[in-house]
Design a protein around this motif. Structure first.
Motif, PDB file in Angstrom:
ATOM      1  N   GLY B 215       0.828  -1.210   0.000  1.00 15.15           N
ATOM      2  CA  GLY B 215       0.000   0.000   0.000  1.00 15.15           C
ATOM      3  C   GLY B 215       0.855   1.249   0.000  1.00 15.15           C
ATOM      4  O   GLY B 215       0.585   2.216  -0.727  1.00 15.15           O
ATOM      5  N   PHE B 218       2.282   1.658  -3.316  1.00 14.63           N
ATOM      6  CA  PHE B 218       1.224   2.118  -4.223  1.00 14.63           C
ATOM      7  C   PHE B 218       1.061   3.640  -4.106  1.00 14.63           C
ATOM      8  O   PHE B 218       0.969   4.347  -5.105  1.00 14.63           O
ATOM      9  CB  PHE B 218      -0.090   1.414  -3.886  1.00 14.63           C
ATOM     10  CG  PHE B 218      -1.275   1.940  -4.654  1.00 14.63           C
ATOM     11  CD1 PHE B 218      -1.460   1.600  -5.982  1.00 14.63           C
ATOM     12  CD2 PHE B 218      -2.200   2.770  -4.042  1.00 14.63           C
ATOM     13  CE1 PHE B 218      -2.545   2.086  -6.692  1.00 14.63           C
ATOM     14  CE2 PHE B 218      -3.291   3.262  -4.748  1.00 14.63           C
ATOM     15  CZ  PHE B 218      -3.460   2.915  -6.078  1.00 14.63           C
ATOM     16  N   ILE B 219       1.058   4.137  -2.879  1.00 17.99           N
ATOM     17  CA  ILE B 219       0.915   5.583  -2.667  1.00 17.99           C
ATOM     18  C   ILE B 219       2.125   6.322  -3.229  1.00 17.99           C
ATOM     19  O   ILE B 219       2.022   7.450  -3.703  1.00 17.99           O
ATOM     20  CB  ILE B 219       0.724   5.878  -1.163  1.00 17.99           C
ATOM     21  CG1 ILE B 219      -0.664   5.427  -0.722  1.00 17.99           C
ATOM     22  CG2 ILE B 219       0.916   7.357  -0.845  1.00 17.99           C
ATOM     23  CD1 ILE B 219      -0.903   5.518   0.773  1.00 17.99           C
ATOM     24  N   GLY B 220       3.282   5.674  -3.185  1.00 16.72           N
ATOM     25  CA  GLY B 220       4.467   6.286  -3.765  1.00 16.72           C
ATOM     26  C   GLY B 220       5.571   6.581  -2.760  1.00 16.72           C
ATOM     27  O   GLY B 220       6.545   7.237  -3.086  1.00 16.72           O
ATOM     28  N   VAL B 221       5.408   6.102  -1.507  1.00 19.45           N
ATOM     29  CA  VAL B 221       6.445   6.373  -0.518  1.00 19.45           C
ATOM     30  C   VAL B 221       7.264   5.123  -0.172  1.00 19.45           C
ATOM     31  O   VAL B 221       8.209   5.204   0.588  1.00 19.45           O
ATOM     32  CB  VAL B 221       5.876   6.970   0.783  1.00 19.45           C
ATOM     33  CG1 VAL B 221       5.286   8.329   0.510  1.00 19.45           C
ATOM     34  CG2 VAL B 221       4.855   6.052   1.405  1.00 19.45           C
TER      35      VAL B 221
END
Lengths: 349, 281
Positions: B215, B218-221
């Motif tokens: 997750g 997915f968010i990018g972190v």
């Protein structure tokens, strides 16, 4: 333990957790690597501007003094400013929170309407096909990545079949009067049924996505307490008095499942608000989850930490309310016979 | 599941659980040898081959940059599972040490530790992890730290409860009566008889931790582009959902199948450890 003492202890505990949350937030903004002065002044700030921000934020003060300032600011609703929107973080969040609350309320409705009957039926038909099917549904809900499920629903139901709008909170060009900030309610208040149904259609897929991983937990909770109560003497007695089966299950057995059920639902409410970070962006909804994701990607420290504080406070308050409501649902608690709240099942994490 | 409890032979593993065990083994094997069995280079960009559907050359199709989806899934297993393993190892160690301390350290210590865990549990792990990720900067390393920080309170509570239960048992009383020292009592008698619950909980948590890690990516972190981490692959495919469903569907299936398999094995271990649960479940 009498009621007043219980309530006092519960309030105190909530206060302690809130204090701990502020300490955590303070650690995140000041102690960890990264320069909060630079974060506050903005990425392209000159050295003088950073120094000015350092002075303004009191970053040269001793840590305890800094913490005191931070705590008093938070208590006054000052969560710092967003570097990106140049506004107070709390004002930003106040703008987006209604949209998330709407989403969470819808997801909670789906959660209860599907999860509770699923748990009841699974307990009632224990070990039969229906129980196994309920288990499979629960397993799928708990193991599918939320963000992936959202994209799949978009792909199949919106893009391929055209049953739902792809994303957004309203159709192109549609507007609602800004009364409560909750789109469906505002659409209803505007008296335009087409607008209301559009708002509702936009809400269904994200709500379903958000609810999916929570249904498993509530169904399991209801199932296991229903299994206990269905075997209990008072249920046998109710049957012996000739009460109809539906009445026995709903009025007698389910009633006893209310306490664990309300505890879990209360916790889930706070958690759902957090999981919006994996749902809202996918569906282009402007809620606290999408706000937080944007803030993270833009390195907007105060906006991220402010969101964490708000979500934490919602969680603390809902749990407090649930515990107090349970005093009313469960008379044994008032007499001090029952232990305090049951431990949270691991799955809610 | 399909056979009733009465007719099932003793010690025979139910079919579903056997399949789940095999899948878990396969996934772990892929995490080790994945990069070597990948048919194509998982990072080779080939724009003339972009978004090809599943076929004989690319079994699971290619993504927007023409990279082979199957090869990326096989390679990415390592990133996702290794990160999950590190998080679980760290949180288990913290859980055992702090949880035991809470259980045997007296009321004040217990109260302090429990209130700290309350704070950790008051914020959903993905949200707390975002806070740490933004403070530490993006990357799979920060994601690991972030998830660990949000995950340990659960283990502290679990170990505290189990150690307290063990402390009540008769053999501990006998050991105390025999004059066994406190340190030896805890290390040699209480802990070895408390920690078997960890096999169960860790297996069950593999799915949950993996979901949070992917997750974050997915968010990018979490894992960064062009990493073949499963969550990052889904994020990259999300922008062109309509033109190439395979790049989205297969990495998600990899996550879901792994999560289901570990959950089933965890449940099986749980019943194995405490057969009274069989009646209830």
């Amino acid at each position: 333990m009498n009621v007043a003492r219980y309530v006092a202890r519960r309030l105190l505990l909530s206060g302690v957790v809130f204090f701990g949350l502020v300490v955590l937030a303070f650690v995140l903004v000041t102690v960890l690597p990264g320069d909060p002065a630079r974060a506050a002044a903005g990425r392209n700030a000159t050295a003088a501007q950073v120094a000015e921000a350092r002075e303004r934020l009191g970053l040269d003060d001793p840590v305890l003094v800094q913490f005191w300032h931070y705590l008093t600011n938070v208590l006054q609703g000052d969560l710092g400013n967003s570097v990106f929107t140049h506004r107070a973080v709390l004002a930003d969040i106040a703008d987006v929170l209604p949209s998330s609350l709407e989403l969470v309320a819808a997801a909670m409705l789906i959660n209860i309407v599907i999860g509770v009957p699923l748990g009841v039926l699974a307990a009632y038909r224990r070990g039969r096909t229906l129980d196994v099917m309920a288990r499979i549904v629960a397993l799928l809900g708990a193991t599918m990545p939320v963000f992936w499920l959202g994209l799949l629903l978009q792909l199949v139901l919106s893009s391929r079949l055209g049953l739902f709008p792809l994303y957004g909170q309203l159709g192109f060009g549609e507007r609602v009067p800004d009364i409560t900030g909750v789109i469906t309610i505002d659409a209803l208040l505007s008296g335009d049924p087409a607008l209301f149904s559009s708002a509702l259609a936009h809400l269904i897929l994200p709500a379903l996505t958000l609810a999916a991983s929570f249904i498993a937990v509530i169904a399991r909770t209801v199932r296991s307490s229903m299994i206990t109560s269905l075997d209990a003497d008072y249920v046998t007695l109710a049957r012996a008095t000739g009460a109809g089966e539906l009445r026995v299950v709903v009025r007698h057995a389910l009633r006893n499942a209310l306490v664990p059920m309300s505890t879990i639902l209360g916790m889930q409410l706070g958690w759902m608000l957090g999981v919006t970070v994996l749902v809202e962006s996918t569906f282009s909804r402007q809620g606290i989850g999408a706000y937080m994701v944007d803030a993270v990607l833009q390195n907007d420290l105060y906006a991220v930490i402010g969101s964490i504080l708000v979500i934490g406070v919602v969680f603390i308050v809902t749990n407090l309310v649930v515990d107090l409501v349970q005093l009313w649902i469960n008379p044994r608690l008032r007499d001090g016979l029952a232990p305090a709240r049951p431990a949270a099942p691991e799955a809610v994490r | 599941m399909s056979t009733s409890v009465a007719t099932r032979k003793r010690r025979r593993i139910p079919l579903v659980d056997r399949i789940a065990l095999i899948i878990c083994g396969l996934v772990l094997a892929i995490a080790v040898i994945g990069p070597w069995i990948a048919p194509h280079d998982p990072y080779a960009v080939n724009l003339s081959q972009r978004l090809l559907g599943p076929g004989p050359e690319h079994w699971l199709g290619t993504d927007i940059n023409g990279r082979d989806v199957l090869s990326r899934i096989l390679t990415g297993a390592r990133t996702t599972l290794l990160a999950t393993a590190v998080v679980l190892a760290v949180t288990v160690v913290i859980g055992v040490v702090v949880g035991t301390l809470a259980a045997v350290g007296g009321r004040v210590v217990d109260e302090i530790i429990m209130r700290i865990t309350d704070v950790g549990l008051a914020v959903p792990s993905i949200v707390l992890a975002l806070g740490f990720a933004v403070a530490l900067g993006p990357g799979i390393g920060s994601a690991i730290i972030a998830v660990s920080v949000s995950w340990w309170p659960g283990y502290v509570r679990l170990i505290r409860t189990v150690v307290r239960e063990t402390m009540q048992s008769e053999f501990v009383e006998s050991a105390v009566a025999l004059g066994v020292g406190r340190r030896r009592l805890i290390l040699r008698h209480v802990l070895p008889n408390s920690l078997d619950i960890l096999y169960v909980q860790v297996t069950l948590d593999v799915a949950a931790v993996m979901l949070v890690i992917s997750g974050l990516s997915f968010i990018g972190v979490g894992a960064q582009v062009p990493s073949a981490e499963w969550g990052a692959m889904i994020a990259a495919a999300a922008d062109n959902v309509t033109s190439g469903w395979w790049a989205l569907v297969f990495p998600g299936l990899a996550i879901a199948i792994t999560a289901i398999a570990f959950s089933l094995v965890g449940d099986w271990l749980r019943v194995l450890r405490d057969p009274t649960l069989k009646q209830e479940n």
